[in-house]
Scaffold this motif. Structure first.
Motif, PDB file in Angstrom:
ATOM      1  N   PRO A 339      59.964 123.496 120.183  1.00 30.47           N
ATOM      2  CA  PRO A 339      61.496 123.836 120.283  1.00 30.47           C
ATOM      3  C   PRO A 339      62.170 124.758 119.420  1.00 30.47           C
ATOM      4  N   ALA A 340      60.976 125.906 119.297  1.00 33.24           N
ATOM      5  CA  ALA A 340      61.953 126.936 118.341  1.00 33.24           C
ATOM      6  C   ALA A 340      62.521 127.790 118.828  1.00 33.24           C
ATOM      7  N   ASP A 341      61.918 128.049 119.745  1.00 27.30           N
ATOM      8  CA  ASP A 341      62.662 128.831 121.360  1.00 27.30           C
ATOM      9  C   ASP A 341      64.224 128.156 121.510  1.00 27.30           C
ATOM     10  N   TYR A 342      65.278 127.488 121.139  1.00 30.29           N
ATOM     11  CA  TYR A 342      65.889 126.474 121.433  1.00 30.29           C
ATOM     12  C   TYR A 342      66.895 126.793 119.829  1.00 30.29           C
ATOM     13  N   ILE A 343      65.700 126.462 118.944  1.00 30.29           N
ATOM     14  CA  ILE A 343      66.652 126.734 117.397  1.00 30.29           C
ATOM     15  C   ILE A 343      66.896 128.132 117.197  1.00 30.29           C
ATOM     16  N   LEU A 344      66.456 129.237 117.641  1.00 32.59           N
ATOM     17  CA  LEU A 344      66.529 131.158 117.477  1.00 32.59           C
ATOM     18  C   LEU A 344      67.839 131.190 117.658  1.00 32.59           C
ATOM     19  N   THR A 345      67.641 130.354 119.100  1.00 24.11           N
ATOM     20  CA  THR A 345      68.324 131.198 120.095  1.00 24.11           C
ATOM     21  C   THR A 345      70.138 130.437 119.649  1.00 24.11           C
ATOM     22  N   ILE A 346      70.021 129.080 119.409  1.00 23.19           N
ATOM     23  CA  ILE A 346      71.060 128.203 119.107  1.00 23.19           C
ATOM     24  C   ILE A 346      71.582 129.650 117.564  1.00 23.19           C
ATOM     25  N   GLU A 347      71.093 129.404 116.261  1.00 23.93           N
ATOM     26  CA  GLU A 347      71.475 130.192 114.821  1.00 23.93           C
ATOM     27  C   GLU A 347      71.712 132.051 115.631  1.00 23.93           C
ATOM     28  N   ALA A 348      71.865 132.814 116.590  1.00 26.57           N
ATOM     29  CA  ALA A 348      71.785 133.831 116.563  1.00 26.57           C
ATOM     30  C   ALA A 348      72.812 133.346 117.312  1.00 26.57           C
ATOM     31  N   VAL A 349      72.706 132.283 118.399  1.00 29.75           N
ATOM     32  CA  VAL A 349      74.449 132.830 118.940  1.00 29.75           C
ATOM     33  C   VAL A 349      75.906 132.549 118.117  1.00 29.75           C
ATOM     34  N   LYS A 350      75.086 131.636 117.097  1.00 26.74           N
ATOM     35  CA  LYS A 350      76.747 131.379 116.239  1.00 26.74           C
ATOM     36  C   LYS A 350      76.684 131.916 115.104  1.00 26.74           C
ATOM     37  N   SER A 351      75.292 133.171 114.709  1.00 20.20           N
ATOM     38  CA  SER A 351      75.584 134.340 113.950  1.00 20.20           C
ATOM     39  C   SER A 351      77.222 134.922 114.657  1.00 20.20           C
ATOM     40  N   VAL A 352      77.317 134.920 115.678  1.00 19.80           N
ATOM     41  CA  VAL A 352      78.020 136.616 116.285  1.00 19.80           C
ATOM     42  C   VAL A 352      78.876 136.171 116.983  1.00 19.80           C
ATOM     43  N   CYS A 353      78.704 134.733 116.833  1.00 16.03           N
ATOM     44  CA  CYS A 353      80.404 134.229 117.986  1.00 16.03           C
ATOM     45  C   CYS A 353      81.253 133.550 117.232  1.00 16.03           C
ATOM     46  N   GLU A 354      82.684 133.497 117.426  1.00 14.64           N
ATOM     47  CA  GLU A 354      83.300 133.648 117.071  1.00 14.64           C
ATOM     48  C   GLU A 354      84.047 131.991 117.530  1.00 14.64           C
ATOM     49  N   THR A 355      84.012 131.669 118.669  1.00 11.45           N
ATOM     50  CA  THR A 355      84.523 130.626 119.379  1.00 11.45           C
ATOM     51  C   THR A 355      84.080 129.616 120.483  1.00 11.45           C
ATOM     52  N   ASP A 356      84.525 128.581 120.991  1.00  9.51           N
ATOM     53  CA  ASP A 356      83.489 127.860 121.898  1.00  9.51           C
ATOM     54  C   ASP A 356      83.064 128.787 123.543  1.00  9.51           C
ATOM     55  N   GLU A 357      84.178 129.297 123.473  1.00  7.45           N
ATOM     56  CA  GLU A 357      83.884 129.856 124.677  1.00  7.45           C
ATOM     57  C   GLU A 357      82.893 130.620 124.564  1.00  7.45           C
ATOM     58  N   GLU A 358      83.390 131.549 123.447  1.00  8.39           N
ATOM     59  CA  GLU A 358      81.633 132.855 123.057  1.00  8.39           C
ATOM     60  C   GLU A 358      80.867 131.992 123.168  1.00  8.39           C
ATOM     61  N   LYS A 359      80.205 131.451 122.417  1.00  7.92           N
ATOM     62  CA  LYS A 359      78.863 131.176 122.808  1.00  7.92           C
ATOM     63  C   LYS A 359      78.432 130.334 123.722  1.00  7.92           C
ATOM     64  N   GLU A 360      79.826 129.325 124.541  1.00  8.35           N
ATOM     65  CA  GLU A 360      79.119 128.675 125.678  1.00  8.35           C
ATOM     66  C   GLU A 360      78.886 129.982 126.558  1.00  8.35           C
ATOM     67  N   TYR A 361      78.925 131.107 126.985  1.00  7.58           N
ATOM     68  CA  TYR A 361      79.838 131.925 127.574  1.00  7.58           C
ATOM     69  C   TYR A 361      77.308 132.687 127.242  1.00  7.58           C
ATOM     70  N   VAL A 362      77.742 133.161 125.840  1.00  9.59           N
ATOM     71  CA  VAL A 362      76.737 133.798 125.577  1.00  9.59           C
ATOM     72  C   VAL A 362      75.003 132.828 125.475  1.00  9.59           C
ATOM     73  N   LEU A 363      75.603 131.316 125.524  1.00  9.19           N
ATOM     74  CA  LEU A 363      74.056 130.632 125.532  1.00  9.19           C
ATOM     75  C   LEU A 363      74.275 129.921 127.061  1.00  9.19           C
ATOM     76  N   ASP A 364      74.989 130.881 127.865  1.00  7.57           N
ATOM     77  CA  ASP A 364      74.610 130.513 129.077  1.00  7.57           C
ATOM     78  C   ASP A 364      74.064 131.643 129.618  1.00  7.57           C
ATOM     79  N   ASP A 365      74.037 132.598 129.201  1.00  7.34           N
ATOM     80  CA  ASP A 365      73.245 133.991 129.692  1.00  7.34           C
ATOM     81  C   ASP A 365      71.763 133.581 129.041  1.00  7.34           C
ATOM     82  N   MET A 366      71.878 133.579 127.614  1.00  7.39           N
ATOM     83  CA  MET A 366      70.355 133.147 126.926  1.00  7.39           C
ATOM     84  C   MET A 366      68.962 132.723 126.771  1.00  7.39           C
ATOM     85  N   LEU A 367      69.820 130.991 127.305  1.00  9.54           N
ATOM     86  CA  LEU A 367      69.029 130.257 126.726  1.00  9.54           C
ATOM     87  C   LEU A 367      67.955 129.865 127.768  1.00  9.54           C
TER      88      LEU A 367
END
Length: 393
Positions: A339-367
């Motif tokens: 699960p490290a690939d999932y955890i690392l992606t989540i942490e990277a997204v949380k570190s740069v995104c401010e809103t839930d909408e931003e997080k959802e958009y970026v996660l949908d692209d990268m995860l």
């Protein structure tokens, strides 16, 4: 040393929590999995009993249940269209493996010898199966030190993979977030949302009434899909966890499974905790004496492999329209997988995104890219590589 089950459990969670706090404080510059791995390694060398993870009740039966449910759940985060769209990710992940092999079997051979690189390369390309195959083969031939090298390669490769991947993913997340902001400012996102809303959302199986969508019911349906994947996998000659992911996608598409199922069941955090605790159990085998014996080839082959992976994956990624950071991140999943690939992606997204909408958009692209990359390298390619290399010792 035997601890009370609650003491062992608390010690494990303390390490995981410290890793998470450090990651949050450093905005994912230092990933939680790296911090936790270092703390567990030091702990096993000093005060932790070797079977701390087992004593904390994170035992294999529970871990396997978590794997089945989590990977089926991951399928509910994607659509069939998105899954098929990841063919480029598959190609990039394979290219990274090719880069590892090309570098270790040429330059690595010159520095460390043929048998050493043949034994060490398959564990570097993936997971525990490759490590076991090469370790057993080396032991059968009386090459004890090389058997130790195969085991240590599997245990230690994440120390290289975690920080490099975190840096790449953070840069990629920032790029995708900026793209989101541009599209939002131009109104492109609103137009896409209107088109999506206008489409027929009906599915083959209608959703259950809200009052029946309980934790028990959601977990039951995930279990049913995972059971089907478990029984079907041998007949289609795929790893059952890969089939869980695929069937999770299909189950969600037809309406049998809810989107983000484990989150709705309020079970995702616990199951992920079980899995994260278990992946650090292997560090208990890495004694200082063992590492001292093979430190030269271990570090040298990891460096050569990562360099080869970077060169080839970035080149292929550029040809297929990926940024060099995303392509390299996909290839780097070979060093840790799920699960490290999932955890690392989540942490990277949380570190740069401010809103839930931003997080959802970026996660949908990268995860999806990271998940498919992890399955390609660790679950599929590494086993094939080991099967070939075991005959070359």
């Amino acid at each position: 040393m035997t601890l009370s089950v609650i003491v062992a459990f608390t010690a494990i969670l303390l390490v995981l929590a410290i890793g998470e706090v450090v990651s949050t404080k450093t905005k994912a510059f230092v990933p939680s999995v790296f911090v936790s791995a270092v703390l567990f390694l030091i702990g096993f060398w000093t005060i932790f009993p070797k079977d701390l993870i087992d004593q904390g009740s994170f035992v294999k039966p529970v871990v396997y249940v978590s794997m089945y449910l989590l990977l089926t759940h991951m399928g509910t985060l994607m659509s069939i269209k998105e899954l098929f769209a990841q063919w480029r990710t598959f190609v990039i992940a394979i290219s990274g493996i090719v880069g590892i092999c090309a570098m270790t079997l040429t330059i690595g051979k010159a520095f460390f010898g043929w048998q050493t690189v043949v034994v060490a390369t398959p564990p570097l390309t993936g997971g525990v199966v490759a490590s076991i195959l090469m370790s057993n083969a080396a032991n059968d031939l009386g090459m004890t030190s090389l058997a130790v090298l195969a085991t240590c390669m599997y245990i230690m490769q994440g120390f290289a993979g975690y920080p490099i991947t975190a840096l790449c993913l953070k840069k990629e997340a920032n790029r995708v977030r900026n793209l989101y902001m541009e599209k939002k400012a131009s109104g492109e996102l609103d137009a896409a949302a209107e088109m999506a809303a206008g489409k027929d959302q009906k599915k083959l199986i209608p959703p259950l009434p809200e009052k029946y969508q309980t934790s028990y019911m959601i977990l039951l349906k995930l279990g049913i899909v995972a059971c089907v994947a478990h029984f079907v996998a041998p007949y289609i000659h795929l790893n059952e966890f890969v089939v869980c992911l695929i069937f999770g996608v299909v189950g969600c598409e037809i309406g049998f499974l809810e989107s983000r199922a484990l989150n709705k069941a309020n079970a995702f955090g616990w199951l992920m905790t079980v899995l994260m605790a278990f992946i650090f159990a292997s560090l208990s085998k890495a004694t200082p004496a063992m590492l001292a014996e093979i430190v030269g080839p271990l570090l040298g082959i990891i460096v050569l492999g990562v360099v080869g992976m970077a060169i080839v994956s970035m080149f292929v990624g550029k040809l297929l329209g990926y940024t060099k950071e995303m392509a390299f991140s996909v290839a780097l999943t070979a060093l840790f997988g799920f699960p490290a690939d999932y955890i690392l992606t989540i942490e990277a997204v949380k570190s740069v995104c401010e809103t839930d909408e931003e997080k959802e958009y970026v996660l949908d692209d990268m995860l999806p890219k990271m998940l498919v990359g992890g399955f390609t390298t660790v679950t599929i390619a590494s086993v094939i590589i080991a099967g070939v290399f075991v005959k070359m010792i």
